[in-house]
Design an enzyme around this catalytic site. Structure first.
Site, PDB file in Angstrom:
ATOM      1  N   CYS A   1     -53.957  31.196 -18.976  1.00 54.09           N
ATOM      2  CA  CYS A   1     -52.779  31.918 -18.474  1.00 54.09           C
ATOM      3  C   CYS A   1     -53.134  33.144 -17.638  1.00 54.09           C
ATOM      4  CB  CYS A   1     -51.889  32.276 -19.645  1.00 54.09           C
ATOM      5  SG  CYS A   1     -50.195  32.571 -19.149  1.00 54.09           S
TER       6      CYS A   1
ATOM      7  N   HIS B   1     -51.394  27.958 -24.169  1.00 55.38           N
ATOM      8  CA  HIS B   1     -51.778  28.721 -25.356  1.00 55.38           C
ATOM      9  C   HIS B   1     -51.670  27.798 -26.574  1.00 55.38           C
ATOM     10  CE1 HIS B   1     -51.504  32.588 -23.234  1.00 55.38           C
ATOM     11  NE2 HIS B   1     -50.368  32.179 -22.722  1.00 55.38           N
TER      12      HIS B   1
END
Ligand code: GLN
Length: 245
Positions: A94, A194
């Site tokens: 990310c 994630h």
């Protein structure tokens, strides 16, 4: 055989359980009797040529990205890029993934230059992309899919110099437009996922470990592990993503 992992900014870039990726890499090496060392690389810490076989950077909000971006530009970004060009493995999640590209243009503040591992750029989108993700994996693997959780406003667009990690079947992925998720360049993987990513996606963990060992000239196939728990977690995440989609 041994693997030395550079853990980039563990106190700044580590959200939604991203530290679990390091735990997975360490366990999957230890279970195979591969000595593994993890070294925290914080702001100001240099990187020597050939010192690390793999790098990991988790996600973080815009504020942390500004601090990390400055250190990458001033201290170690070019070194990381060189090491990956020379065969080191890497996983960037990310906010870390965004800084491994050419640049990240947030909604507010200056554009953040990346370290050019991935031929990709990121611009802040109006809507946050939040939720479970399933993507058909470019790495194949036992599962054939990659599962995880995303929460980002950035929209990442890939150039010709890298390939997507997967094709989204549930969720938003890189930019909620072209169905790509993540990026692969040599032994480096960037992704929005994630969760953490690796406990539920063991074939990606093993891809990274094989690339890191290859850095030291080892082309021996990894011993297989009993991944029944990991595959059950993968299947449960897949089911949940489809159900909540
Ligand atoms: N600040 C970045 C974004 O919102 C990355 C966030 C994250 O790492 N989850 O896109």
């Amino acid at each position: 055989m041994r693997i030395k992992i550079g853990y980039l900014y563990p106190d700044l870039m580590n959200i939604y359980g991203d530290h679990g990726n390091i735990l997975t890499l360490v366990r999957r090496c230890e279970w195979r009797g591969i000595p593994v060392e993890v070294v925290a690389l914080n702001i100001g810490d240099p990187i020597a040529h050939g010192e690390y076989d793999m790098f990991f950077m988790g996600g973080g909000q815009d504020r942390e990205q500004v601090m990390v971006c400055r250190d990458l530009q001033e201290t170690k970004g070019d070194d990381i890029k060189r090491e990956i060009d020379e065969g080191a493995a890497a996983l960037a999640i990310c906010g870390g993934y965004q800084l491994f590209g050419k640049f990240y243009r947030p909604f507010e503040g200056d554009e953040l230059p990346g370290i050019n591992v991935f031929d990709a750029h990121t611009v802040a989108g109006k809507k946050r992309c939040i939720g479970n993700v399933v993507a058909k994996s470019a790495l194949g693997g036992k599962q054939g899919t990659v599962v995880g959780f995303e929460n980002h406003s950035g929209k990442t667009y890939l150039g010709d110099g890298c390939a997507p990690l997967g094709t989204v079947t549930v969720g938003y992925g890189n930019n909620a437009e072209d169905k790509t998720e993540g990026a692969i360049y040599r032994g480096a993987i960037g992704t929005y996922l994630h969760g953490s990513l690796l406990p539920k996606n063991p074939s990606i963990a093993d891809f990274l470990i094989e690339k890191a060992l290859g850095r030291r000239g080892s082309d021996l196939p990894l011993a297989s592990l009993d991944d029944s728990l990991e595959l059950a977690a993968h299947a449960a995440a897949l089911k949940r993503a489809v159900r909540t989609h």
